[in-house]
Design a protein around this motif. Structure first.
Motif, short mmCIF file in Angstrom:
data_model
loop_
_atom_site.label_atom_id
_atom_site.label_comp_id
_atom_site.label_asym_id
_atom_site.label_seq_id
_atom_site.Cartn_x
_atom_site.Cartn_y
_atom_site.Cartn_z
N PHE A 163 42.62 47.26 33.16
CA PHE A 163 42.72 47.51 34.84
C PHE A 163 41.43 48.17 35.08
CE2 PHE A 163 47.04 46.69 33.18
CZ PHE A 163 47.55 46.01 34.18
N VAL A 164 40.67 47.73 36.10
CA VAL A 164 39.32 48.08 36.48
C VAL A 164 39.28 48.49 37.82
CG1 VAL A 164 37.06 47.57 36.25
CG2 VAL A 164 38.51 46.49 34.62
N PRO A 165 38.62 49.71 38.02
CA PRO A 165 38.38 50.18 39.56
C PRO A 165 37.16 49.42 39.92
CG PRO A 165 38.72 52.00 37.89
CD PRO A 165 38.78 50.80 37.28
N ALA A 188 42.33 43.19 37.61
CA ALA A 188 42.69 43.01 36.35
C ALA A 188 41.85 42.05 35.61
CB ALA A 188 44.22 42.73 36.08
N THR A 189 41.82 42.11 34.38
CA THR A 189 40.90 41.17 33.60
C THR A 189 41.57 39.90 33.32
OG1 THR A 189 41.05 42.31 31.45
CG2 THR A 189 39.18 42.80 32.77
N ALA A 190 43.06 39.80 33.48
CA ALA A 190 43.85 38.86 32.99
C ALA A 190 44.99 38.96 33.67
CB ALA A 190 44.24 38.70 31.35
N PRO A 191 45.96 37.88 34.11
CA PRO A 191 46.94 37.86 34.61
C PRO A 191 47.73 39.20 34.54
CG PRO A 191 46.67 35.46 34.12
CD PRO A 191 45.64 36.64 33.35
N ALA A 192 48.26 39.81 35.65
CA ALA A 192 48.92 41.15 35.56
C ALA A 192 49.82 41.50 36.91
CB ALA A 192 48.17 42.31 35.17
N ARG A 193 51.13 42.10 36.45
CA ARG A 193 51.74 42.04 37.85
C ARG A 193 52.39 43.58 37.79
NH1 ARG A 193 56.05 37.40 38.19
NH2 ARG A 193 54.08 36.46 38.99
N ILE A 211 54.65 47.65 34.82
CA ILE A 211 53.49 46.69 34.94
C ILE A 211 53.49 45.93 33.59
CG2 ILE A 211 51.02 46.86 34.56
CD1 ILE A 211 50.76 49.64 35.88
N GLU A 212 53.29 44.57 33.94
CA GLU A 212 53.31 43.55 32.84
C GLU A 212 52.15 42.87 32.77
OE1 GLU A 212 57.51 41.20 33.31
OE2 GLU A 212 56.90 41.79 35.53
N ALA A 213 51.36 42.71 31.64
CA ALA A 213 50.24 42.44 31.33
C ALA A 213 50.24 41.69 29.97
CB ALA A 213 49.12 42.78 31.61
N ARG A 214 49.48 40.72 29.56
CA ARG A 214 49.04 40.28 27.87
C ARG A 214 48.21 41.32 27.35
NH1 ARG A 214 46.90 35.07 30.11
NH2 ARG A 214 44.94 35.93 29.45
N PHE A 245 47.93 41.35 40.34
CA PHE A 245 46.73 41.80 40.65
C PHE A 245 45.81 41.08 40.64
CE2 PHE A 245 48.83 45.57 38.57
CZ PHE A 245 48.23 46.68 39.04
N PRO A 246 44.59 40.90 41.34
CA PRO A 246 43.37 39.92 41.36
C PRO A 246 42.84 40.09 39.78
CG PRO A 246 43.57 41.02 43.52
CD PRO A 246 44.60 41.91 42.47
N ALA A 247 42.70 38.77 39.51
CA ALA A 247 41.96 38.56 38.12
C ALA A 247 41.18 37.36 38.10
CB ALA A 247 43.32 38.59 37.21
N PRO A 248 40.06 37.17 37.18
CA PRO A 248 39.93 38.16 36.20
C PRO A 248 38.69 38.96 36.68
CG PRO A 248 38.84 35.95 35.73
CD PRO A 248 39.63 36.01 37.26
N ASP A 249 38.28 39.04 37.66
CA ASP A 249 37.09 40.06 38.25
C ASP A 249 36.99 40.38 39.64
OD1 ASP A 249 36.03 37.82 39.51
OD2 ASP A 249 35.01 37.09 37.59
N ALA A 250 36.30 41.23 40.11
CA ALA A 250 36.37 41.77 41.40
C ALA A 250 36.10 40.57 42.49
CB ALA A 250 35.40 42.91 41.58
N ALA A 251 35.46 39.41 42.10
CA ALA A 251 35.12 38.24 42.96
C ALA A 251 36.37 37.87 43.42
CB ALA A 251 34.23 37.34 42.15
N ARG A 252 37.52 37.95 42.74
CA ARG A 252 38.93 37.24 43.06
C ARG A 252 39.42 38.47 43.93
NH1 ARG A 252 40.45 32.94 39.90
NH2 ARG A 252 38.50 31.87 38.92
N GLY A 253 39.13 39.52 44.03
CA GLY A 253 39.80 40.32 45.12
C GLY A 253 40.07 41.70 44.21
N HIS A 254 40.99 42.85 45.05
CA HIS A 254 41.20 43.92 44.38
C HIS A 254 42.36 44.57 45.43
CE1 HIS A 254 37.64 44.69 47.11
NE2 HIS A 254 37.08 44.14 46.47
#
Length: 215
Positions: free
Chosen positions: A99-101, A201-206, A91-94, A59-68
């Motif tokens: 996860f944000v629309p 995502a707000t942090a690295p997630a897969r 889904i893997e994440a810390r 997932f792009p992270a940590p905000d929408a500026a990095r993508g979606h």
């Protein structure tokens, strides 16, 4: 019906012929949608990465500026005579990752199944209102770390068109979409909001697809 499950060993030999043809890792899976040359999954590669058991993307992270990420789909061919789809994924994440629309950040992010008829203009006008379908609301699953299973019947009357009408209100249009299916797969959006308008995502997630079974 939604069901969280611990996955057992599931091999491709157990899948139907159409499921094998559209199995995870096949290059035809595309991250999009790509409309008139523009990819709406900003900051994402065109293809997910193949793995030993399926495919994956971050997932792009940590905000929408990095993508979606919006849609991940493939071309299944005709679905006439098929009755159900089972999707298994991880889904893997810390801990603490959200996860944000990207268009509706106050709503929970969610995963939905998606079907698109061949020849869609993306206008949602006239007959094209019934060229894109999203799986029944009861099957939509919030995005959270873990392993999950989603089961959806293709004859469920509560599939939702792009303008919010159900397949039960126009079964002929749904049958036509199944017979002439162009794209099938997953959308990432808001629970109770737009199904495919993108998630970060707000942090690295897969996200990893483990199985996509059509019968």
């Amino acid at each position: 019906m939604q069901r969280r499950s611990i996955l057992t060993c599931i091999g491709l030999a157990l899948l139907s012929p159409i499921a094998i043809a559209a199995a995870p890792g096949v290059p035809d899976w595309e991250i999009g949608p790509v409309i008139r040359g523009k990819n709406y999954s900003v900051g994402m590669p065109l293809r997910p990465r193949p793995t030993r058991t399926g495919w994956t993307f971050d997932f792009p992270a940590p905000d929408a500026a990095r993508g979606h990420v919006h849609y991940v789909t493939f071309r299944p061919g005709s679905l006439a005579g098929k009755s159900r789809i089972t999707v298994r994924y991880r889904i893997e994440a810390r801990p603490g990752t959200r996860f944000v629309p990207q268009e509706n950040p106050d709503l929970p992010a969610a995963l939905s199944l998606y079907l698109q008829r061949r020849g869609d203009t993306w206008s949602a006008k006239g007959r094209y209102e019934h060229y894109r379908w999203f799986s029944p609301a009861a099957t939509v699953q919030p995005l959270a770390p873990g392993e999950y299973e989603m089961r959806v019947r293709l004859d469920d009357p509560d599939w939702i068109s792009v303008m919010g009408r159900t397949s039960g209100s126009n079964p002929d249009a749904m049958r036509a979409a199944l017979a002439d299916a162009d794209r099938l797969g997953l959308t990432f959006g808001a629970l109770g909001g737009p199904r495919g308008h993108g998630v970060f995502a707000t942090a690295p997630a897969r996200f990893t697809l483990l199985a996509f079974d059509i019968r």
